[in-house]
Design a protein around this motif. Structure first.
Motif, PDB file in Angstrom:
ATOM      1  N   LYS A 131       0.820  -1.226   0.000  1.00  9.17           N
ATOM      2  CA  LYS A 131       0.000   0.000   0.000  1.00  9.17           C
ATOM      3  C   LYS A 131       0.847   1.267   0.000  1.00  9.17           C
ATOM      4  CE  LYS A 131      -3.889  -2.300   0.283  1.00  9.17           C
ATOM      5  NZ  LYS A 131      -4.809  -2.376  -0.871  1.00  9.17           N
ATOM      6  N   ALA A 132       2.079   1.174   0.493  1.00 13.12           N
ATOM      7  CA  ALA A 132       2.949   2.356   0.552  1.00 13.12           C
ATOM      8  C   ALA A 132       3.678   2.596  -0.762  1.00 13.12           C
ATOM      9  CB  ALA A 132       3.965   2.195   1.683  1.00 13.12           C
ATOM     10  N   ASN A 133       3.601   1.659  -1.673  1.00 15.98           N
ATOM     11  CA  ASN A 133       4.314   1.774  -2.951  1.00 15.98           C
ATOM     12  C   ASN A 133       3.549   2.689  -3.894  1.00 15.98           C
ATOM     13  OD1 ASN A 133       5.549   1.313  -5.499  1.00 15.98           O
ATOM     14  ND2 ASN A 133       6.206  -0.716  -4.837  1.00 15.98           N
ATOM     15  N   ARG A 134       4.167   3.766  -4.321  1.00 16.29           N
ATOM     16  CA  ARG A 134       3.502   4.744  -5.188  1.00 16.29           C
ATOM     17  C   ARG A 134       3.821   4.534  -6.666  1.00 16.29           C
ATOM     18  NH1 ARG A 134      -0.260   6.633  -2.090  1.00 16.29           N
ATOM     19  NH2 ARG A 134      -0.432   8.532  -3.343  1.00 16.29           N
ATOM     20  N   SER A 135       4.483   3.435  -6.988  1.00 13.09           N
ATOM     21  CA  SER A 135       4.822   3.165  -8.388  1.00 13.09           C
ATOM     22  C   SER A 135       3.554   2.961  -9.208  1.00 13.09           C
ATOM     23  CB  SER A 135       5.699   1.912  -8.492  1.00 13.09           C
ATOM     24  OG  SER A 135       6.920   2.096  -7.830  1.00 13.09           O
ATOM     25  N   LEU A 136       3.679   3.209 -10.495  1.00 14.31           N
ATOM     26  CA  LEU A 136       2.562   3.011 -11.418  1.00 14.31           C
ATOM     27  C   LEU A 136       2.772   1.796 -12.312  1.00 14.31           C
ATOM     28  CD1 LEU A 136       1.983   6.723 -12.512  1.00 14.31           C
ATOM     29  CD2 LEU A 136       0.776   5.437 -10.747  1.00 14.31           C
ATOM     30  N   SER A 137       3.995   1.297 -12.370  1.00 17.62           N
ATOM     31  CA  SER A 137       4.326   0.153 -13.214  1.00 17.62           C
ATOM     32  C   SER A 137       4.927  -0.947 -12.353  1.00 17.62           C
ATOM     33  CB  SER A 137       5.314   0.571 -14.302  1.00 17.62           C
ATOM     34  OG  SER A 137       5.655  -0.525 -15.130  1.00 17.62           O
ATOM     35  N   PHE A 138       4.489  -2.199 -12.602  1.00 18.82           N
ATOM     36  CA  PHE A 138       4.898  -3.316 -11.764  1.00 18.82           C
ATOM     37  C   PHE A 138       5.223  -4.538 -12.608  1.00 18.82           C
ATOM     38  CE2 PHE A 138       2.033  -0.628  -9.394  1.00 18.82           C
ATOM     39  CZ  PHE A 138       2.645  -0.503  -8.153  1.00 18.82           C
ATOM     40  N   ALA A 139       6.177  -5.316 -12.123  1.00 24.18           N
ATOM     41  CA  ALA A 139       6.492  -6.587 -12.764  1.00 24.18           C
ATOM     42  C   ALA A 139       5.394  -7.604 -12.447  1.00 24.18           C
ATOM     43  CB  ALA A 139       7.851  -7.100 -12.269  1.00 24.18           C
ATOM     44  N   THR A 140       5.358  -8.678 -13.216  1.00 18.97           N
ATOM     45  CA  THR A 140       4.452  -9.791 -12.955  1.00 18.97           C
ATOM     46  C   THR A 140       5.268 -11.075 -12.892  1.00 18.97           C
ATOM     47  OG1 THR A 140       4.002 -10.398 -15.261  1.00 18.97           O
ATOM     48  CG2 THR A 140       2.701  -8.590 -14.324  1.00 18.97           C
ATOM     49  N   THR A 141       4.600 -12.177 -12.668  1.00 25.00           N
ATOM     50  CA  THR A 141       5.298 -13.459 -12.641  1.00 25.00           C
ATOM     51  C   THR A 141       5.697 -13.918 -14.037  1.00 25.00           C
ATOM     52  OG1 THR A 141       3.136 -14.573 -12.635  1.00 25.00           O
ATOM     53  CG2 THR A 141       4.211 -14.208 -10.496  1.00 25.00           C
ATOM     54  N   SER A 142       5.234 -13.218 -15.071  1.00 26.98           N
ATOM     55  CA  SER A 142       5.650 -13.485 -16.450  1.00 26.98           C
ATOM     56  C   SER A 142       6.722 -12.479 -16.847  1.00 26.98           C
ATOM     57  CB  SER A 142       4.469 -13.374 -17.415  1.00 26.98           C
ATOM     58  OG  SER A 142       3.454 -14.300 -17.091  1.00 26.98           O
ATOM     59  N   ASP A 143       7.847 -12.970 -17.345  1.00 28.44           N
ATOM     60  CA  ASP A 143       8.965 -12.086 -17.676  1.00 28.44           C
ATOM     61  C   ASP A 143       8.640 -11.104 -18.789  1.00 28.44           C
ATOM     62  OD1 ASP A 143      10.535 -13.304 -15.764  1.00 28.44           O
ATOM     63  OD2 ASP A 143      11.472 -14.708 -17.186  1.00 28.44           O
ATOM     64  N   ASP A 144       7.657 -11.428 -19.622  1.00 30.98           N
ATOM     65  CA  ASP A 144       7.362 -10.571 -20.772  1.00 30.98           C
ATOM     66  C   ASP A 144       6.107  -9.722 -20.563  1.00 30.98           C
ATOM     67  OD1 ASP A 144       5.522 -12.614 -20.852  1.00 30.98           O
ATOM     68  OD2 ASP A 144       5.632 -12.895 -23.026  1.00 30.98           O
ATOM     69  N   MET A 145       5.657  -9.580 -19.314  1.00 28.53           N
ATOM     70  CA  MET A 145       4.454  -8.791 -19.045  1.00 28.53           C
ATOM     71  C   MET A 145       4.638  -7.905 -17.818  1.00 28.53           C
ATOM     72  SD  MET A 145       0.544  -9.982 -18.065  1.00 28.53           S
ATOM     73  CE  MET A 145       0.620 -11.341 -19.228  1.00 28.53           C
ATOM     74  N   ARG A 146       4.139  -6.668 -17.920  1.00 30.95           N
ATOM     75  CA  ARG A 146       4.122  -5.763 -16.774  1.00 30.95           C
ATOM     76  C   ARG A 146       2.700  -5.247 -16.593  1.00 30.95           C
ATOM     77  NH1 ARG A 146       7.641  -1.332 -20.002  1.00 30.95           N
ATOM     78  NH2 ARG A 146       6.111  -0.878 -21.624  1.00 30.95           N
TER      79      ARG A 146
END
Length: 223
Positions: free
Chosen positions: A36-51
């Motif tokens: 909840k404290a993370n203000r990022s707008l872009s995040f990694a996923t468990t798939s290397d080719d998807m965000r």
């Protein structure tokens, strides 16, 4: 390596319901997404080719329509408001249910008969204009992004058009729902060009569509 696939999700009411549906389709954000404290707008996923990108609901549609994101989730209200030609909504996810309605002060009554012009506060000026035009009424739309319920009491507008779930917020602000414009649910949306050119997008559509069928069948069996 293939180009990174970008999946856009909305902040707010739909997201909590969307995450389990996404997980069943293989779209799982990393742990940072849930901080909840993370203000990022872009995040990694468990798939290397998807965000994942997490943005306002209206911006989900814009990113996908213009190809900056290839796929996303958004309410059908947003799709109807913008009507982007490059946006395709192949799957109703059967989550995020609410309605888009007209409301006004309770003491005013519930009829617009004989009225040819109204001032309406709303986040949905295009849908609002079309709704009242169909009744032969010209709607002057005052664009607000929030606190819609204050507009009538402060003299900004006579009516509002806004999302309604239980109606409790309307009641607390002295408003009543006078008509429903549309029922709303969350939809999977894709960029049309990406769907044609990227097999990963088509595969995700199939995965979400399969989940939607399974959910509907399960609901029917439970009923």
């Amino acid at each position: 390596m293939p180009q990174m696939l970008t999946f856009a999700v909305p902040k707010g009411r739909i997201l909590d319901e969307a995450l389990p549906v996404m997980a069943r389709a293989g779209v799982v954000p990393d742990d940072a997404f849930h901080d909840k404290a993370n203000r990022s707008l872009s995040f990694a996923t468990t798939s290397d080719d998807m965000r994942l990108i997490r943005v306002r609901a209206f911006d989900v549609a814009t990113f996908v329509a213009h190809g900056a994101a290839q796929i996303g989730i958004v309410g059908s209200d947003v799709i109807e408001e913008f009507e982007y030609a490059d946006l395709y909504a192949p799957v109703d996810l059967d989550i995020g249910h609410c309605r888009l309605s007209v409301a006004e002060p309770a003491e005013r009554g519930t009829s617009a008969d004989g009225t040819s012009h109204l001032r309406v506060a709303t986040k949905y000026p295009n849908i609002t204009r079309r709704h009242f035009e169909a009744q032969g009424i010209q709607a002057e739309c005052v664009k607000l992004n929030g606190a819609m319920e204050l507009a009538p009491s402060l003299g900004l507008s006579g009516r509002i058009v806004d999302l309604v779930s239980t109606g409790a917020t309307l009641k607390q602000n002295g408003l009543v729902e006078t008509s429903r414009i549309m029922e709303i649910s969350a939809r999977l949306i894709v960029n049309r060009a990406a769907l044609k050119t990227d097999a990963r997008v088509a595969a995700l559509v199939d995965a979400f569509r399969g989940n939607a069928r399974s959910g509907n069948q399960g609901g029917a069996a439970a009923a």
